[in-house]
Design a protein around this motif. Structure first.
Motif, PDB file in Angstrom:
ATOM      1  N   UNK A 123       0.850  -1.206   0.000  1.00 34.53           N
ATOM      2  CA  UNK A 123       0.000   0.000   0.000  1.00 34.53           C
ATOM      3  C   UNK A 123       0.883   1.253   0.000  1.00 34.53           C
ATOM      4  N   UNK A 124       1.973   1.198   0.776  1.00 33.15           N
ATOM      5  CA  UNK A 124       2.862   2.364   0.894  1.00 33.15           C
ATOM      6  C   UNK A 124       3.539   2.710  -0.435  1.00 33.15           C
ATOM      7  N   UNK A 125       3.633   1.754  -1.340  1.00 35.15           N
ATOM      8  CA  UNK A 125       4.251   1.974  -2.662  1.00 35.15           C
ATOM      9  C   UNK A 125       3.207   2.379  -3.709  1.00 35.15           C
ATOM     10  N   UNK A 126       1.942   2.519  -3.283  1.00 34.28           N
ATOM     11  CA  UNK A 126       0.849   2.723  -4.250  1.00 34.28           C
ATOM     12  C   UNK A 126       0.314   4.149  -4.196  1.00 34.28           C
ATOM     13  N   UNK A 127      -0.318   4.568  -5.306  1.00 38.79           N
ATOM     14  CA  UNK A 127      -0.904   5.912  -5.333  1.00 38.79           C
ATOM     15  C   UNK A 127      -2.236   5.957  -4.597  1.00 38.79           C
ATOM     16  N   UNK A 128      -2.998   4.876  -4.737  1.00 40.42           N
ATOM     17  CA  UNK A 128      -4.331   4.853  -4.123  1.00 40.42           C
ATOM     18  C   UNK A 128      -4.742   3.398  -3.903  1.00 40.42           C
ATOM     19  N   UNK A 129      -5.573   3.169  -2.891  1.00 39.80           N
ATOM     20  CA  UNK A 129      -6.129   1.832  -2.664  1.00 39.80           C
ATOM     21  C   UNK A 129      -7.532   1.761  -3.254  1.00 39.80           C
ATOM     22  N   UNK A 130      -8.037   0.553  -3.387  1.00 44.91           N
ATOM     23  CA  UNK A 130      -9.440   0.383  -3.759  1.00 44.91           C
ATOM     24  C   UNK A 130      -9.948  -0.878  -3.086  1.00 44.91           C
ATOM     25  N   UNK A 131     -11.259  -1.021  -3.038  1.00 41.82           N
ATOM     26  CA  UNK A 131     -11.858  -2.302  -2.643  1.00 41.82           C
ATOM     27  C   UNK A 131     -12.689  -2.754  -3.842  1.00 41.82           C
ATOM     28  N   UNK A 132     -13.349  -3.901  -3.677  1.00 35.20           N
ATOM     29  CA  UNK A 132     -14.165  -4.380  -4.793  1.00 35.20           C
ATOM     30  C   UNK A 132     -15.376  -3.478  -5.002  1.00 35.20           C
ATOM     31  N   UNK A 133     -15.695  -2.642  -3.989  1.00 34.39           N
ATOM     32  CA  UNK A 133     -16.872  -1.770  -4.088  1.00 34.39           C
ATOM     33  C   UNK A 133     -16.607  -0.504  -4.894  1.00 34.39           C
TER      34      UNK A 133
END
Ligand code: 13P
Ligand code: SF4
Length: 311
Positions: A123-133
């Motif tokens: 997550x720390x290496x990512x621009x944004x998180x998402x869920x399946x929703x």
């Protein structure tokens, strides 16, 4: 009168929970007894939102490790407990931060969307998180035409059918959903021709092609509440059948056989009581990594959920 052992366990959990100032959050795939004792039952996004807002001092997370970790990212001052330390999502182990850093070098213009079923380091290496929703809305929100989507290839593929952006998927998958085959759905459809087919976006494209709706577990629960929905073939982990039947007496919910996530089934009433007694297992992330990961989770929470099943 002597209480049966479950009633006695439940009484102990309720009284210790009060003493500890704890809240119990449970995912929709948890065992029925665990869902029934929880203060809140929901999908990954709803559970993160609930964790972010609660005033409780202690969060007992009945789900898998990445969910408790996300709660800890959002609430560093709270005690977050995972009753079963081996309750881990295998998909989250399918990519490391090092592997993601290497991939980012190959696609320097791409932005990274990270499914919450991942470690805090990823997550720390990512621009944004998402869920399946909200995976489609999150992807659309980004100011880049190229998206590295990690770690679920099938969710990434589903998003690619809903956006004009170029999706570069990481080859991870959920083994529980990947085991659902098209013939499981078509066989059930022969038996229940009136039933609607709802599947989770972690399913294979061939399974998704057979669905009337593709929804997160929370989206499925809202869909099932609709007056015009009477019979549903449920193409996701079968723990959710408990909630669907409880909230919709008289409706028919047909599980896909063998769609069971063993890690989600580890948590029991016994482990919840033990967790409250011993205040274990504490889930905590270091401040430096938390700060980076929180940026990606906060960006997602700002977008929230726009997924509502079409009527
Ligand atoms: P939801 O966010 O839809 O609840 O999914 C979580 C999960 O682990 C699916 O396998
Ligand atoms: Fe992970 Fe799949 Fe289990 Fe969800 S159902 S926790 S994605 S293994």
């Amino acid at each position: 009168m002597l209480k049966n052992s479950d009633d006695a366990l439940i009484d102990k959990i309720v009284s210790l929970k009060k003493k500890r100032g704890a809240i119990i959050l449970a995912h929709n795939y948890q065992l029925g007894q665990v869902q029934d004792i929880a203060d809140f039952v929901g999908d990954s996004l709803e559970l993160s939102q609930k964790a972010a807002k609660t005033n409780a001092d202690v969060i007992i997370f009945c789900g898998v490790h990445f969910m408790a970790e996300t709660a800890s990212i959002l609430c560093p001052d709270k005690v977050v407990l995972l009753p079963e330390i081996h309750a881990r999502c295998p998909m989250a182990a399918m990519i490391t931060a090092k592997q993601l850093r290497e991939k980012k070098k190959e696609y320097p213009k791409a932005m990274v969307v990270c499914y919450v079923n991942s470690t805090v380091e990823v997550k720390a290496e990512s621009d944004i998180c998402c869920t399946s929703a909200n995976a489609v809305e999150v992807t659309e929100s980004l100011d880049s035409e190229e998206i590295l989507f990690v770690p679920d290839q099938y969710l990434g593929h589903y998003v690619s059918t809903k956006t004009d952006k170029k999706i570069i998927p990481w080859p991870g998958y959920c083994s529980t959903h990947a085991k659902i085959q098209p013939w499981h759905i078509t066989d059930l459809k022969k038996e229940y021709p009136q039933a609607k087919v709802v599947v989770h976006p972690e399913c294979r494209p061939e399974v998704i092609a057979l669905a009337d709706e593709v929804l997160s577990t929370g989206g499925l629960c809202r869909y099932a509440n609709r007056d015009d929905v009477k019979e549903v073939i449920v193409g996701t982990e079968s723990g959710i059948i408990h909630r669907l039947r409880k909230e919709n007496p008289g409706k028919k919910f047909i599980p896909v056989k063998h769609a069971i996530c063993p890690r989600m089934k580890l948590t029991t009433l016994e482990s919840i009581l033990w967790s409250l007694q011993e205040m274990a297992h504490g889930i905590k992330v270091t401040e430096e990594i938390r700060f980076k990961a929180k940026t990606a989770v906060d960006r997602m929470l700002l977008i929230g959920r726009t997924q509502t099943p079409a009527k």
